[in-house]
Structure formats: C-alpha cells, structure tokens
Design a protein around this motif. Structure first.
Motif, short mmCIF file in Angstrom:
data_model
loop_
_atom_site.label_atom_id
_atom_site.label_comp_id
_atom_site.label_asym_id
_atom_site.label_seq_id
_atom_site.Cartn_x
_atom_site.Cartn_y
_atom_site.Cartn_z
N LEU A 75 0.17 -4.93 -10.65
CA LEU A 75 -0.86 -5.26 -11.65
C LEU A 75 -0.41 -4.84 -13.05
O LEU A 75 -0.66 -5.56 -14.02
N ALA A 76 0.27 -3.70 -13.15
CA ALA A 76 0.78 -3.26 -14.45
C ALA A 76 1.84 -4.22 -14.97
O ALA A 76 1.86 -4.55 -16.17
N ILE A 77 2.72 -4.70 -14.09
CA ILE A 77 3.73 -5.68 -14.49
C ILE A 77 3.05 -6.94 -14.99
O ILE A 77 3.43 -7.50 -16.03
N THR A 78 2.04 -7.41 -14.28
CA THR A 78 1.31 -8.61 -14.67
C THR A 78 0.68 -8.44 -16.05
O THR A 78 0.81 -9.32 -16.91
N ALA A 79 0.04 -7.31 -16.27
CA ALA A 79 -0.60 -7.07 -17.57
C ALA A 79 0.45 -7.04 -18.69
O ALA A 79 0.22 -7.59 -19.77
N HIS A 80 1.59 -6.46 -18.42
CA HIS A 80 2.64 -6.39 -19.43
C HIS A 80 3.20 -7.78 -19.73
O HIS A 80 3.46 -8.11 -20.90
N GLN A 81 3.37 -8.59 -18.71
CA GLN A 81 3.85 -9.96 -18.92
C GLN A 81 2.85 -10.77 -19.73
O GLN A 81 3.23 -11.51 -20.65
N GLU B 268 0.81 -1.22 0.00
CA GLU B 268 0.00 0.00 0.00
C GLU B 268 0.84 1.27 0.00
O GLU B 268 0.31 2.37 -0.05
N THR B 269 2.17 1.13 0.03
CA THR B 269 3.07 2.28 0.00
C THR B 269 3.01 2.94 -1.37
O THR B 269 3.08 2.27 -2.40
N ASN B 270 2.88 4.26 -1.39
CA ASN B 270 2.86 4.98 -2.66
C ASN B 270 4.26 5.07 -3.24
O ASN B 270 5.23 5.31 -2.53
N CYS B 271 4.34 4.85 -4.54
CA CYS B 271 5.61 4.89 -5.29
C CYS B 271 5.40 5.75 -6.51
O CYS B 271 4.30 5.89 -7.01
N MET C 119 1.40 6.01 -7.24
CA MET C 119 0.38 4.98 -7.00
C MET C 119 0.92 3.97 -6.01
O MET C 119 2.13 3.86 -5.83
N PRO C 120 0.02 3.20 -5.38
CA PRO C 120 0.48 2.15 -4.47
C PRO C 120 1.26 1.07 -5.22
O PRO C 120 1.01 0.82 -6.40
N LEU C 121 2.18 0.44 -4.54
CA LEU C 121 3.02 -0.59 -5.14
C LEU C 121 2.18 -1.71 -5.76
O LEU C 121 2.52 -2.23 -6.81
#
Length: 78
Positions: free
Chosen positions: A56-62, A39-42, A49-51
C-alpha cells in the motif's frame, strides 16, 4: 528534480513510461503473493509491518509521482 536524480535529463515520455512499467511490475509481483506471504511481517525502515502494508505504501508513492507529473509537467503540453 531530486538531488541525486538524472530525471531532468530524460524526456517526459520516458519518465511516464518508466513509471507505468514499474507500477505494472509492482502490481504483478504483489498479485503473485499468497495470502500467507502478504501477511508475513517485514522490517520497513525501523518499522515492522505485514508485506501487504508495504504494498500500500508503494502504491501511494507511485500515485504521488504520477500526480507530480500531471501537475508540473503535463500542463506544459497543452
């Protein structure tokens, strides 16, 4: 292939295995994070946005990369 990639010099088996290893490593890394860490913002590019959203973005890209291999390259094996 990407303009700055040497992926066209690698076998399809190598590329698929590499994606599997990266995906498994990503899953293991995110499973190791506590709820507080997730939940830490990055800062991601210019967005904050939260980590877990970055995960989720990494998952979608994979998934996108697996689909490209399936659509463009695996039909050639048939």
């Amino acid at each position: 292939m990407g303009k700055n990639s040497n992926a066209d010099e690698l076998s399809i088996e190598h590329l698929v295995n590499e994606l599997r290893v990266v995906r498994q490593s990503t899953i293991m890394m995110f499973e190791s994070f506590s709820k507080k860490i997730l939940e830490t913002n990055c800062v991601f590019f210019e967005y904050e946005m939260p980590l877990y959203i970055i995960g989720l973005a990494i998952t979608a890209h994979q998934i996108h990369h697996f689909n490209i291999i399936k659509e463009r390259y695996l039909p050639l094996d048939k």
